[in-house]
Design a protein around this motif. Structure first.
Motif, PDB file in Angstrom:
ATOM      1  N   LEU A  63       0.832  -1.199   0.000  1.00  0.00           N
ATOM      2  CA  LEU A  63       0.000   0.000   0.000  1.00  0.00           C
ATOM      3  C   LEU A  63       0.869   1.252   0.000  1.00  0.00           C
ATOM      4  O   LEU A  63       1.729   1.425   0.868  1.00  0.00           O
ATOM      5  N   ASP A  64       0.639   2.131  -0.953  1.00  0.00           N
ATOM      6  CA  ASP A  64       1.381   3.389  -1.038  1.00  0.00           C
ATOM      7  C   ASP A  64       0.749   4.456  -0.150  1.00  0.00           C
ATOM      8  O   ASP A  64       1.441   5.236   0.496  1.00  0.00           O
ATOM      9  N   GLY A  65      -0.560   4.500  -0.112  1.00  0.00           N
ATOM     10  CA  GLY A  65      -1.258   5.503   0.663  1.00  0.00           C
ATOM     11  C   GLY A  65      -2.710   5.554   0.260  1.00  0.00           C
ATOM     12  O   GLY A  65      -3.183   4.761  -0.566  1.00  0.00           O
ATOM     13  N   THR A  67      -6.039   8.336  -0.636  1.00  0.00           N
ATOM     14  CA  THR A  67      -6.561   9.674  -0.882  1.00  0.00           C
ATOM     15  C   THR A  67      -8.080   9.623  -0.768  1.00  0.00           C
ATOM     16  O   THR A  67      -8.721   8.760  -1.376  1.00  0.00           O
ATOM     17  N   ILE A  79      -3.323  12.492  -9.061  1.00  0.00           N
ATOM     18  CA  ILE A  79      -2.497  11.457  -8.465  1.00  0.00           C
ATOM     19  C   ILE A  79      -1.079  11.467  -9.041  1.00  0.00           C
ATOM     20  O   ILE A  79      -0.877  11.690 -10.245  1.00  0.00           O
ATOM     21  N   THR A 102      -8.024   1.884  -7.254  1.00  0.00           N
ATOM     22  CA  THR A 102      -6.717   1.604  -6.663  1.00  0.00           C
ATOM     23  C   THR A 102      -5.706   1.340  -7.776  1.00  0.00           C
ATOM     24  O   THR A 102      -5.417   0.189  -8.122  1.00  0.00           O
ATOM     25  N   ARG A 107       7.115   3.872  -6.969  1.00  0.00           N
ATOM     26  CA  ARG A 107       7.794   4.630  -5.933  1.00  0.00           C
ATOM     27  C   ARG A 107       9.221   4.109  -5.789  1.00  0.00           C
ATOM     28  O   ARG A 107       9.435   2.983  -5.347  1.00  0.00           O
ATOM     29  N   LYS A 112       3.757  -0.099  -6.259  1.00  0.00           N
ATOM     30  CA  LYS A 112       2.853  -0.084  -5.115  1.00  0.00           C
ATOM     31  C   LYS A 112       1.452   0.255  -5.606  1.00  0.00           C
ATOM     32  O   LYS A 112       1.248   0.479  -6.807  1.00  0.00           O
ATOM     33  N   SER A 113       0.501   0.313  -4.691  1.00  0.00           N
ATOM     34  CA  SER A 113      -0.880   0.641  -5.057  1.00  0.00           C
ATOM     35  C   SER A 113      -1.385   1.767  -4.169  1.00  0.00           C
ATOM     36  O   SER A 113      -1.131   1.775  -2.958  1.00  0.00           O
ATOM     37  N   HIS A 114      -2.105   2.712  -4.778  1.00  0.00           N
ATOM     38  CA  HIS A 114      -2.642   3.857  -4.041  1.00  0.00           C
ATOM     39  C   HIS A 114      -4.162   3.810  -4.121  1.00  0.00           C
ATOM     40  O   HIS A 114      -4.741   3.786  -5.202  1.00  0.00           O
TER      41      HIS A 114
END
Length: 342
Positions: A63-65, A67, A79, A102, A107, A112-114
């Motif tokens: 998981l990147d983060g 929003t 994004i 998602t 990164r 990764k996934s946001h």
């Protein structure tokens, strides 16, 4: 009778039975459009807590983060992809309206996934008595499952996500459908038992697509008779029939996650019986089940290609015949039929 306090041995057993959280220790949460900074901060912490709890059962190591925005469309446009791209993310429209997504991001060279959400779909988390509370839990779990499913593909086929360039248009179109079908099947199967059961929604979306897809594809072919752009019609018919397969995959994954069969869903059973898509529906289920049985342990792309073969059989059923050529190009034959004449 008073309840006894758990002994230290009991606490050790309970700790061993509870899976460890897999989410990053500090989950970055970006809040946009909230009424006050205090509200945004408190809600961000709340969502992070729920996400961390879900990460005991869904792998969120990649998981990147997160929003969360009231202007969801703008959040998608803003994004940070982490790499150069002209791609602009937009919400899904049509039969199913998008309120969460998602995407994979890059990164420091790592995929990764946001997770992005329209704020309205998660706000019910603030009130456990809200009628939409369980739906919010399910929506959050669904996007968490996308993080895990993307990472499983990334581990099995490193250097593919966001990095691999397909050598020809047909292969790219096939893999768009393959990834969409597999991702949604796996995700809905993984998150099926979290929060509100989503069977009714998946069923309605699938049945609506089942009723509309052939007519939509025929209209696109009629337009092709006039404009003659092969690249355009290829993207359109793969996309249109691929969307039906994606909605079918969502429905099938959720059914598998809840242990349901067609006998439990009379509306679906009636809609599919005798329909031109019925044999394809059964094949799609078999292909997705075969992939899930090897979840994360695929040695090559053979099982995935079964979905690619299926979409081209679906196209052929709709009067669009695709044949690969030696130079990486493909030949598309769309014979004249009364239903596809302008």
């Amino acid at each position: 009778m008073d309840e006894a306090e758990p002994s230290r041995d009991d606490e050790t057993i309970l700790a061993a039975e509870t899976p460890q959280a897999t989410a990053p220790e500090c989950i970055p949460v970006s809040l946009k459009g909230f009424d006050t900074e205090e509200h945004a901060r408190a809600f961000g912490n709340l969502v992070a807590d729920y996400t961390r709890a879900l990460s005991r059962y869904i792998d969120l190591a990649a998981l990147d983060g997160i929003t969360i925005a009231f202007d969801y469309n703008q959040a998608l446009l803003d994004i940070d992809h982490g790499y150069e791209t002209s791609r602009k993310l937009t919400p899904s429209e049509g039969i199913a309206l998008g309120v969460a997504m998602t995407p994979a991001v890059m990164r420091a060279g790592v995929v990764k996934s946001h997770m992005l959400f329209h704020a309205g779909v998660l706000l019910p988390l603030e009130d456990e008595n809200s009628e939409d509370y369980q739906q919010a839990i399910h929506t959050l779990a669904h996007e968490c499952a996308h993080v895990e499913v993307t990472e499983r593909i990334n581990r099995a086929f490193p250097g593919t996500i966001l990095q691999k360039k397909y050598s020809d248009h047909r292969t790219a179109l096939r893999w768009d459908v393959i990834r969409a079908c597999w991702d949604e099947y796996a995700v809905t199967r993984i998150c099926a038992q979290f929060g509100k059961q989503a069977t009714e929604g998946y069923e309605e979306t699938f049945i609506a697509s089942l009723q509309q897809t052939r007519d939509r594809a025929n209209e696109l072919i009629k337009a092709f008779r006039l404009h003659g752009n092969v690249g355009q019609i290829a993207a359109e018919v793969y996309g249109t029939y691929g969307e039906l397969m994606k909605f079918a995959s969502c429905h099938l994954g959720n059914m598998a996650g809840l242990g349901l069969t067609l006998d439990d869903l009379p509306r679906t059973k009636e809609a599919i019986a005798g329909h031109w898509f019925e044999p394809h529906f059964e094949r799609l289920n078999e292909a997705c089940q075969a992939l899930f049985e090897k979840y994360g342990k695929w040695n090559d792309a053979t099982l995935f290609e079964a979905i690619g073969d299926l979409v081209e059989d679906v196209l052929a059923d709709g009067g669009v015949f695709v044949s690969p050529m030696e130079d990486g190009q493909f030949y598309m034959n769309i014979p004249y039929r009364p239903e596809t004449m302008p």
